[in-house]
Design an enzyme around this catalytic site. Structure first.
Site, PDB file in Angstrom:
ATOM      1  N   GLU A 124       0.825  -1.218   0.000  1.00 23.76           N
ATOM      2  CA  GLU A 124       0.000   0.000   0.000  1.00 23.76           C
ATOM      3  C   GLU A 124       0.853   1.260   0.000  1.00 23.76           C
ATOM      4  O   GLU A 124       0.516   2.269   0.614  1.00 23.76           O
ATOM      5  CB  GLU A 124      -0.978   0.006   1.183  1.00 23.76           C
ATOM      6  CG  GLU A 124      -1.955  -1.131   1.190  1.00 23.76           C
ATOM      7  CD  GLU A 124      -2.666  -1.320  -0.142  1.00 23.76           C
ATOM      8  OE1 GLU A 124      -2.838  -0.336  -0.881  1.00 23.76           O
ATOM      9  OE2 GLU A 124      -3.030  -2.470  -0.456  1.00 23.76           O
ATOM     10  N   GLY A 125       1.950   1.207  -0.713  1.00 24.84           N
ATOM     11  CA  GLY A 125       2.898   2.311  -0.736  1.00 24.84           C
ATOM     12  C   GLY A 125       3.905   2.123   0.370  1.00 24.84           C
ATOM     13  O   GLY A 125       3.548   2.152   1.554  1.00 24.84           O
TER      14      GLY A 125
END
Length: 595
Positions: A442-443
């Site tokens: 998620e980053g």
């Protein structure tokens, strides 16, 4: 082995004593009837479900993992499907969803508490319904009325699950270079072709249908992120009655073999002319997907929080029972052959680190969830705007700071167990493996740090940061003459001043060299994270000071943990500030071929 009990006392402390959710929700017509008794009843029942139904699957699911049976078929570990059916039958997927589509309409802050407990019980299992809720949010915000009527009731009920399909083999965070193609059809749908990887919950046997949200490019799309569109691509195309119909051209080609979260199927998804429908406007899919991505980033923060809690519970129980040597100040259990290891100072340091990080993280996460409720439901537009800005500012901090702390905490928990810590039967090494993944997806946490410093702070000349700073400053001024609070207020005020000066210094340097942002971002986020924790620990200390005379040991524990935080953890900021100020020169001086 292992144990988990929902930390209801501390959850209720944060919700009611720290945040005063009753009064906050009464100001929102949509939630005005939600009182403390309702909230407590919901989280108590959720705690039972998590402890009794989900937690027993965590270790067995990790050992068994998911199975790819060929021809796109994936089986989740034994018991996962049955637990999910119980979850659906109890109505948990609908908790914070829109009543128009069958939801219960409860606040996000209550849903956040549910997900903390679910993640403590089993992060891998929780990712199936967690991603579904993100898909619901994206479609709810950007879907056409037809798409909403087709998909939202099934996602809300939990009958169908959802995913987000972003990453491709050649690109991860850099979505501007994705290659998946979407060809428009005469009937208004699109045929989508491409390959997506690392798709959590991409295929499984828990639900009758899986709804994929897929990023792809239209034929005339401009290059870069401005040419990305979002499509809903169901595993089975709904028929005229809204039930799963024809098998669509999206299929799992393989499952990834990972260091952790083995119970969740991380899939390679192949799209071969799969039928999909546009969500939002053409070439503006990233804006629509950001609804799900931001929800996922807050969700990953909740994963870190949940793992910190369960690791703490287990290492604490072990430290109270494990006998090893005598206390340096003399025997504390003279009737035993040795003292329990909780008497040793460094074991206490490890336990208090976990305790300070989980209780500070809970306050931060629940407060942020309450800001989301204010953003969505408060009648005053200025309040909605203020809360939206705070959520935007702090989302990368939630994701990165809480997952960094979770990895530290699970490592400390494993260390408390000594040799038993890396033996699988005790369960602690699984928490370390699971926690390490959360810092990446998620980053990555570096991406979160760049987002915080580059986009959220320097991008608006510090306006959002100043808004949070005013909240901190108001509390500092309110308690400035309270002698009992000086041990908490002084370091909070000092750190607030240092963050302001550091931000200005980096901003000035960045005008001449953009690499200064990349060099400073990661330590800078740690400093901001500690500013947030310092604020909440000071507020919690104030409550504990006021109520310590009650004789409730809970407040004595809270106060002692606050003192530990400010004495042993917050001083990390001195080193992180020095790292941030050191700049890019030593990082960029070495030519690549000299490494």
């Amino acid at each position: 082995m292992g144990q988990y009990t929902a930390p209801l006392r501390d959850m209720q402390f944060v919700l009611h004593e720290l945040l005063g959710v009753d009064a906050e929700l009464k100001a929102m017509p949509q939630h005005a009837d939600v009182d403390a008794d309702t909230i407590n009843q919901v989280i108590e029942e959720a705690g039972k479900f998590c402890a009794d139904v989900v937690f027993p699957l965590n270790q067995s699911g990790d050992r068994e993992g998911c199975t790819y049976e060929g021809d796109g078929v994936v089986r989740a570990p034994k018991g996962f499907r049955e637990a999910y059916q119980q979850y659906v039958e109890a109505g948990w997927p609908a908790l914070a969803c829109d009543p128009e589509f069958g939801g219960q309409g409860l606040p996000i802050v209550v849903n956040n508490a549910l997900y903390e407990m679910l993640n403590s019980a089993s992060q891998a299992w929780t990712m199936y319904p967690g991603l579904s809720h993100g898909a619901y949010e994206a479609l709810h915000a950007h879907g056409t009325p037809e798409l909403k009527q087709t998909y939202l009731p099934k996602l809300v009920s939990g009958e169908w699950t959802g995913t987000m399909c972003l990453t491709e083999p050649h690109c991860g965070t850099d979505l501007g270079i994705l290659r998946s193609k979407a060809e428009p059809q005469a009937d208004g749908s699109y045929r989508i072709t491409g390959t997506k990887i690392f798709i959590s919950a991409g295929e499984h046997d828990l639900a009758d249908n899986i709804i994929h949200l897929v990023l792809a490019r239209l034929p005339d799309a401009p290059q870069g992120t401005k040419g990305i569109s979002l499509f809903v691509v169901p595993k089975f195309v709904p028929d005229a009655s809204g039930n799963p119909g024809a098998r669509n051209g999206i299929q799992c080609g393989a499952i990834e073999h990972k260091m952790g979260i083995h119970g969740n199927a991380t899939c390679v998804m192949n799209l071969d002319g799969a039928q999909g429908w546009l969500v939002g406007e053409p070439n503006k899919g990233l804006n629509a997907m950001f609804v799900m991505m931001n929800a996922a980033r807050l969700g990953v923060g909740a994963q870190g929080l949940g793992l910190t809690e369960v690791a703490y519970q287990n290492s604490l129980a072990y430290a109270k029972e494990r006998l090893q040597m005598r206390a340096l100040t003399g025997p504390k259990a003279p009737d035993q052959p040795a003292d329990p290891i909780i008497v040793h100072p460094d074991v206490r340091r490890m336990l208090l680190t976990q305790k300070a990080y989980v209780e500070g993280g809970r306050a931060f996460a629940y407060w942020t969830a309450l800001q989301i409720d204010r953003e969505l439901s408060h009648p005053d537009e200025s309040v909605r705007k203020q809360s939206a800005d705070l959520v935007a500012l702090l989302t990368p901090v939630i994701k990165a700071f809480l997952t960094d702390n979770a990895f530290t905490s699970t490592n400390e928990g494993m260390q408390v167990f000594g040799g038993h810590g890396y033996i699988a039967e005790w369960g602690m090494e699984q928490y370390v493996r699971d926690a390490r993944i959360n810092m990446i997806y998620e980053g990555t946490n570096t991406i979160q740090a760049l987002d915080l410093l580059g986009r959220k702070i320097l991008g608006d000349m510090g306006a959002k940061l100043k808004a949070f700073g005013k909240i901190v400053q108001a509390f500092v001024e309110e308690e400035g003459t309270n002698e009992a609070m000086q041990e908490f207020i002084n370091p909070l005020a000092d750190l607030g001043d240092k963050v302001q000066k550091l931000t200005m210094e980096i901003g000035m340097k960045a005008m001449g060299n953009a690499d200064e942002v990349g060099a400073a971002a990661v330590p800078y986020l740690r400093v901001v994270g500690h500013l947030v924790f310092s604020y909440f620990w000071a507020r919690m200390a104030k409550i504990a000071l006021e109520k310590q005379g009650s004789g409730d040991k809970f407040y004595a524990s809270k106060l002692a943990t606050a003192r530990f935080y400010f004495a042993k953890l917050q001083p990390e900021t001195a080193a992180e500030i020095r790292k941030a100020r050191a700049g890019a020169a030593t990082l960029m001086a070495l030519d690549a071929d000299l490494f």
